[in-house]
Design a protein around this motif. Structure first.
Motif, PDB file in Angstrom:
ATOM      1  N   ASP A  89       0.844  -1.205   0.000  1.00 59.18           N
ATOM      2  CA  ASP A  89       0.000   0.000   0.000  1.00 59.18           C
ATOM      3  C   ASP A  89       0.877   1.253   0.000  1.00 59.18           C
ATOM      4  OD1 ASP A  89      -2.287  -1.579   0.077  1.00 59.18           O
ATOM      5  OD2 ASP A  89      -2.686  -1.226   2.211  1.00 59.18           O
ATOM      6  N   VAL A  90       1.970   1.223   0.772  1.00 59.63           N
ATOM      7  CA  VAL A  90       2.868   2.379   0.838  1.00 59.63           C
ATOM      8  C   VAL A  90       3.612   2.545  -0.481  1.00 59.63           C
ATOM      9  CG1 VAL A  90       4.853   3.396   2.015  1.00 59.63           C
ATOM     10  CG2 VAL A  90       3.138   2.128   3.333  1.00 59.63           C
ATOM     11  N   VAL A  91       4.129   1.451  -1.038  1.00 54.71           N
ATOM     12  CA  VAL A  91       4.847   1.525  -2.311  1.00 54.71           C
ATOM     13  C   VAL A  91       3.930   2.096  -3.391  1.00 54.71           C
ATOM     14  CG1 VAL A  91       5.969   0.167  -4.126  1.00 54.71           C
ATOM     15  CG2 VAL A  91       6.425  -0.350  -1.709  1.00 54.71           C
ATOM     16  N   GLU A  92       2.676   1.636  -3.430  1.00 52.50           N
ATOM     17  CA  GLU A  92       1.735   2.120  -4.447  1.00 52.50           C
ATOM     18  C   GLU A  92       1.369   3.588  -4.208  1.00 52.50           C
ATOM     19  OE1 GLU A  92      -1.557  -0.602  -4.882  1.00 52.50           O
ATOM     20  OE2 GLU A  92      -0.202  -2.317  -5.086  1.00 52.50           O
ATOM     21  N   LEU A  93       1.328   4.016  -2.957  1.00 47.47           N
ATOM     22  CA  LEU A  93       1.092   5.432  -2.657  1.00 47.47           C
ATOM     23  C   LEU A  93       2.254   6.272  -3.184  1.00 47.47           C
ATOM     24  CD1 LEU A  93      -0.321   7.832  -1.300  1.00 47.47           C
ATOM     25  CD2 LEU A  93       0.684   7.091   0.885  1.00 47.47           C
ATOM     26  N   LEU A  94       3.485   5.839  -2.928  1.00 42.49           N
ATOM     27  CA  LEU A  94       4.638   6.566  -3.455  1.00 42.49           C
ATOM     28  C   LEU A  94       4.610   6.592  -4.984  1.00 42.49           C
ATOM     29  CD1 LEU A  94       7.494   5.179  -1.130  1.00 42.49           C
ATOM     30  CD2 LEU A  94       6.275   7.366  -0.912  1.00 42.49           C
ATOM     31  N   ASP A  95       4.252   5.457  -5.597  1.00 41.13           N
ATOM     32  CA  ASP A  95       4.153   5.412  -7.060  1.00 41.13           C
ATOM     33  C   ASP A  95       3.123   6.421  -7.570  1.00 41.13           C
ATOM     34  OD1 ASP A  95       6.024   3.393  -7.170  1.00 41.13           O
ATOM     35  OD2 ASP A  95       4.558   1.776  -7.479  1.00 41.13           O
ATOM     36  N   THR A  96       1.972   6.449  -6.919  1.00 40.15           N
ATOM     37  CA  THR A  96       0.885   7.338  -7.337  1.00 40.15           C
ATOM     38  C   THR A  96       1.332   8.795  -7.305  1.00 40.15           C
ATOM     39  OG1 THR A  96      -0.828   5.808  -6.577  1.00 40.15           O
ATOM     40  CG2 THR A  96      -1.452   8.125  -6.743  1.00 40.15           C
ATOM     41  N   LEU A  97       2.126   9.145  -6.308  1.00 41.72           N
ATOM     42  CA  LEU A  97       2.557  10.532  -6.131  1.00 41.72           C
ATOM     43  C   LEU A  97       3.864  10.835  -6.867  1.00 41.72           C
ATOM     44  CD1 LEU A  97       1.732  10.885  -2.331  1.00 41.72           C
ATOM     45  CD2 LEU A  97       0.416  11.768  -4.270  1.00 41.72           C
ATOM     46  N   GLY A  98       4.437   9.839  -7.548  1.00 46.62           N
ATOM     47  CA  GLY A  98       5.676  10.057  -8.274  1.00 46.62           C
ATOM     48  C   GLY A  98       6.868  10.300  -7.366  1.00 46.62           C
ATOM     49  N   ILE A  99       6.844   9.693  -6.173  1.00 49.83           N
ATOM     50  CA  ILE A  99       7.934   9.846  -5.211  1.00 49.83           C
ATOM     51  C   ILE A  99       8.850   8.631  -5.309  1.00 49.83           C
ATOM     52  CG2 ILE A  99       8.504   9.985  -2.744  1.00 49.83           C
ATOM     53  CD1 ILE A  99       5.691  11.303  -2.371  1.00 49.83           C
ATOM     54  N   ASP A 100      10.085   8.843  -5.758  1.00 50.79           N
ATOM     55  CA  ASP A 100      11.019   7.724  -5.934  1.00 50.79           C
ATOM     56  C   ASP A 100      11.496   7.182  -4.592  1.00 50.79           C
ATOM     57  OD1 ASP A 100      10.906   7.735  -8.668  1.00 50.79           O
ATOM     58  OD2 ASP A 100      12.613   9.091  -8.907  1.00 50.79           O
ATOM     59  N   ARG A 101      11.906   8.110  -3.706  1.00 48.98           N
ATOM     60  CA  ARG A 101      12.459   7.713  -2.412  1.00 48.98           C
ATOM     61  C   ARG A 101      11.928   8.648  -1.335  1.00 48.98           C
ATOM     62  NH1 ARG A 101      17.202   4.553  -2.677  1.00 48.98           N
ATOM     63  NH2 ARG A 101      17.962   5.371  -0.698  1.00 48.98           N
ATOM     64  N   ALA A 102      11.782   8.109  -0.132  1.00 50.75           N
ATOM     65  CA  ALA A 102      11.310   8.920   0.990  1.00 50.75           C
ATOM     66  C   ALA A 102      11.955   8.420   2.273  1.00 50.75           C
ATOM     67  CB  ALA A 102       9.785   8.836   1.111  1.00 50.75           C
ATOM     68  N   HIS A 103      12.056   9.296   3.260  1.00 47.97           N
ATOM     69  CA  HIS A 103      12.296   8.839   4.623  1.00 47.97           C
ATOM     70  C   HIS A 103      10.991   8.230   5.135  1.00 47.97           C
ATOM     71  CE1 HIS A 103      16.015  11.029   4.479  1.00 47.97           C
ATOM     72  NE2 HIS A 103      15.455  12.221   4.528  1.00 47.97           N
ATOM     73  N   PHE A 104      11.103   7.314   6.087  1.00 48.58           N
ATOM     74  CA  PHE A 104       9.897   6.649   6.592  1.00 48.58           C
ATOM     75  C   PHE A 104       9.980   6.545   8.108  1.00 48.58           C
ATOM     76  CE2 PHE A 104       7.070   3.202   7.747  1.00 48.58           C
ATOM     77  CZ  PHE A 104       5.989   3.352   6.884  1.00 48.58           C
ATOM     78  N   LEU A 105       8.928   7.006   8.777  1.00 51.19           N
ATOM     79  CA  LEU A 105       8.796   6.916  10.233  1.00 51.19           C
ATOM     80  C   LEU A 105       7.507   6.174  10.545  1.00 51.19           C
ATOM     81  CD1 LEU A 105       8.945   7.630  13.277  1.00 51.19           C
ATOM     82  CD2 LEU A 105       8.259   9.965  12.678  1.00 51.19           C
ATOM     83  N   GLY A 106       7.642   5.011  11.194  1.00 49.74           N
ATOM     84  CA  GLY A 106       6.470   4.232  11.569  1.00 49.74           C
ATOM     85  C   GLY A 106       6.490   3.946  13.057  1.00 49.74           C
ATOM     86  N   LEU A 107       5.323   4.060  13.686  1.00 46.50           N
ATOM     87  CA  LEU A 107       5.193   3.781  15.117  1.00 46.50           C
ATOM     88  C   LEU A 107       4.293   2.570  15.309  1.00 46.50           C
ATOM     89  CD1 LEU A 107       4.888   6.383  17.954  1.00 46.50           C
ATOM     90  CD2 LEU A 107       3.347   4.410  17.943  1.00 46.50           C
ATOM     91  N   SER A 108       4.754   1.603  16.079  1.00 41.34           N
ATOM     92  CA  SER A 108       3.989   0.404  16.415  1.00 41.34           C
ATOM     93  C   SER A 108       3.702  -0.406  15.144  1.00 41.34           C
ATOM     94  CB  SER A 108       2.716   0.793  17.177  1.00 41.34           C
ATOM     95  OG  SER A 108       2.195  -0.300  17.879  1.00 41.34           O
ATOM     96  N   LEU A 109       2.451  -0.583  14.742  1.00 44.16           N
ATOM     97  CA  LEU A 109       2.173  -1.265  13.477  1.00 44.16           C
ATOM     98  C   LEU A 109       2.927  -0.582  12.335  1.00 44.16           C
ATOM     99  CD1 LEU A 109       0.642  -3.230  11.609  1.00 44.16           C
ATOM    100  CD2 LEU A 109      -1.276  -1.608  11.621  1.00 44.16           C
ATOM    101  N   GLY A 110       2.978   0.750  12.370  1.00 41.79           N
ATOM    102  CA  GLY A 110       3.721   1.484  11.350  1.00 41.79           C
ATOM    103  C   GLY A 110       5.197   1.118  11.324  1.00 41.79           C
ATOM    104  N   GLY A 111       5.734   0.737  12.484  1.00 43.27           N
ATOM    105  CA  GLY A 111       7.123   0.298  12.546  1.00 43.27           C
ATOM    106  C   GLY A 111       7.324  -1.068  11.903  1.00 43.27           C
ATOM    107  N   PHE A 112       6.332  -1.947  12.029  1.00 33.95           N
ATOM    108  CA  PHE A 112       6.385  -3.223  11.298  1.00 33.95           C
ATOM    109  C   PHE A 112       6.399  -2.950   9.793  1.00 33.95           C
ATOM    110  CE2 PHE A 112       5.061  -5.402  15.204  1.00 33.95           C
ATOM    111  CZ  PHE A 112       5.590  -6.678  15.043  1.00 33.95           C
ATOM    112  N   ILE A 113       5.530  -2.037   9.351  1.00 31.29           N
ATOM    113  CA  ILE A 113       5.468  -1.700   7.928  1.00 31.29           C
ATOM    114  C   ILE A 113       6.803  -1.110   7.473  1.00 31.29           C
ATOM    115  CG2 ILE A 113       4.317  -0.218   6.222  1.00 31.29           C
ATOM    116  CD1 ILE A 113       1.746  -0.485   8.000  1.00 31.29           C
ATOM    117  N   GLY A 114       7.417  -0.285   8.332  1.00 27.17           N
ATOM    118  CA  GLY A 114       8.723   0.279   8.002  1.00 27.17           C
ATOM    119  C   GLY A 114       9.787  -0.796   7.839  1.00 27.17           C
ATOM    120  N   GLN A 115       9.768  -1.797   8.718  1.00 26.84           N
ATOM    121  CA  GLN A 115      10.725  -2.895   8.580  1.00 26.84           C
ATOM    122  C   GLN A 115      10.504  -3.635   7.262  1.00 26.84           C
ATOM    123  OE1 GLN A 115      11.289  -5.147  12.542  1.00 26.84           O
ATOM    124  NE2 GLN A 115       9.556  -3.795  12.960  1.00 26.84           N
ATOM    125  N   TRP A 116       9.241  -3.898   6.929  1.00 30.89           N
ATOM    126  CA  TRP A 116       8.932  -4.575   5.665  1.00 30.89           C
ATOM    127  C   TRP A 116       9.496  -3.781   4.483  1.00 30.89           C
ATOM    128  CZ3 TRP A 116       6.780  -3.834   0.963  1.00 30.89           C
ATOM    129  CH2 TRP A 116       6.431  -4.965   0.221  1.00 30.89           C
TER     130      TRP A 116
END
Length: 266
Positions: free
Chosen positions: A80-107
């Motif tokens: 879902d995050v990769v597709e969001l970045l694709d939709t917005l034309g963002i090649d690379r981003a910093h990522f901050l995830g808390l709790s479940l968001g941190g699991f997503i960040g590890q993925w």
């Protein structure tokens, strides 16, 4: 602050997102804890949007995003995050995830390394299924008449007793977010947490990584943060006095740690 916008994922799920901050700054994506929405970062926006273009989104099953009735997977939440970045034309981003968001960040750090510049994993773990009865929690949330009792349980895990002892506007806000979370969305994300074990594979994460933990966190304990920081090569560990929602409980210190790490020398 901008209003919510939406995009639709490859599997037909509408995801809500919003962007704050100057167009010419590096993008910092923010990912929520379970049972909240993108407004859990509201108090971080003034400080962080000075230096970053903030991309917030409602995790599948939460907030203004769709909540399909199904078991979600960490792969799907990451895509879902990769597709969001694709939709917005963002090649690379910093990522901050808390709790479940941190699991997503590890993925993302493991499976989409080319999209992540610097990674911040806050109040999270790499594996929780042996400690938390996710199947029981799924049954309970789907059977509950409403989210009130579930919200009270989250508050006890998320905030210190001092914040719960008297009326508190922050606690009320977060309780409201839990109450508004669709039961099937919470159940779907519980399934993703039940089925994921990233303990060994996070050793592959190459992005510069900051791990933030709460000294008094009873869910994703300081020991979980220490284990992640010991496994990801060259990760930096910061433990703050506090419980689980450190971005509001320790807002100034949290924002300072995030900004200084992201602006550090490559």
């Amino acid at each position: 602050m901008g209003g919510d916008q939406h995009f639709t994922t490859a599997d037909g799920c509408r995801i809500a997102y919003r962007i704050d901050g100057p167009d010419d700054r590096p993008v910092l994506a923010l990912s929520n804890s379970i049972a909240t929405n993108l407004h859990m970062w509201d108090r971080s926006v003034p400080a962080l949007s000075r230096s970053f273009r903030l991309l917030r989104y409602d995790t599948r099953g939460h907030g203004n995003s769709d909540a399909p009735a199904a078991a979600y997977s960490m792969d799907r939440l990451g895509r879902d995050v990769v597709e969001l970045l694709d939709t917005l034309g963002i090649d690379r981003a910093h990522f901050l995830g808390l709790s479940l968001g941190g699991f997503i960040g590890q993925w993302l750090g493991i499976f989409a390394p080319e999209r992540i510049d610097r990674l911040i994993l806050s109040n999270t773990a790499s594996y929780l299924a042996s400690e938390l009865p996710f199947d029981d929690q799924i049954r309970a949330v789907l059977a509950a008449p409403d989210m009130n009792a579930i919200a009270d349980g989250f508050m006890r895990n998320w905030f210190p007793a001092t914040m719960l002892a008297a009326p508190n506007e922050i606690v009320d806000e977060f309780r409201g977010m839990v109450r508004a979370t669709p039961a099937r969305g919470l159940a779907g994300c519980y399934a993703a947490l039940r089925d994921v074990d990233l303990r060994r594979i996070i050793s592959l994460i190459a992005a510069p990584t900051l791990v933030i933990g709460g000294e008094s966190d009873t869910v994703t304990r300081a020991s979980h943060s220490e284990a992640i920081a010991a496994t990801i090569p060259d990760a930096k560990l910061v433990l703050l006095p506090g419980v689980h929602i450190l971005n509001v409980e320790q807002a100034d210190r949290f924002n300072d740690e995030v900004a200084s790490f992201l602006q550090g020398a490559p």
